[in-house]
Design a protein around this motif. Structure first.
Motif, PDB file in Angstrom:
ATOM      1  N   ILE A  53      68.621  37.342 -57.413  1.00  0.00           N
ATOM      2  CA  ILE A  53      68.175  38.172 -58.537  1.00  0.00           C
ATOM      3  C   ILE A  53      67.547  37.297 -59.613  1.00  0.00           C
ATOM      4  N   TRP A  57      63.932  38.628 -59.473  1.00  0.00           N
ATOM      5  CA  TRP A  57      63.880  39.793 -60.359  1.00  0.00           C
ATOM      6  C   TRP A  57      64.524  39.506 -61.718  1.00  0.00           C
ATOM      7  N   SER A  60      63.975  42.571 -64.149  1.00  0.00           N
ATOM      8  CA  SER A  60      64.201  43.922 -63.632  1.00  0.00           C
ATOM      9  C   SER A  60      65.330  44.635 -64.365  1.00  0.00           C
ATOM     10  N   PRO A  63      68.151  45.157 -60.947  1.00  0.00           N
ATOM     11  CA  PRO A  63      67.891  44.130 -59.930  1.00  0.00           C
ATOM     12  C   PRO A  63      68.744  44.278 -58.670  1.00  0.00           C
TER      13      PRO A  63
END
Length: 98
Positions: A53, A57, A60, A63
């Motif tokens: 993650i 991401w 995000s 995530p």
């Protein structure tokens, strides 16, 4: 099939196994290519969910969902390539490409 892969990352991502070469960039979207590259780079040990993650991401809002969906898509796409069937695994330590 041999378990030795030859990976070319310059100018794309190509993986060769027993004289069969697959151009991953032509088959997968950017997100799946990046995920596979991380798993291949860390092939000696599982990559923890939080680490994936953080790498893929970081901005995000959800995530965990992005990771779960991307792993599902990556497994589905890799299963279409004979020498990659059932090669992405998950255990308590994280995700791994065998």
């Amino acid at each position: 099939m041999s378990e030795t892969y030859y990976v070319k990352t310059f100018g794309g991502l190509e993986i060769t196994n027993d004289n069969v070469t697959v151009n991953i960039v032509e088959l997968f979207g950017k997100q799946l290519v990046n995920l596979l590259q991380v798993l291949l780079f860390h092939s000696e040990k599982p990559v923890q969910k939080d680490e994936l993650i953080d790498i893929l991401w970081p901005e995000s809002k959800n995530p965990s969902s992005a990771l779960k969906f991307s792993i599902f898509r990556l497994r589905s796409e890799l299963n279409e390539i004979d020498f990659f069937k059932d090669k992405v695994t998950f255990n308590k330590k994280g995700y791994r490409h065998l």
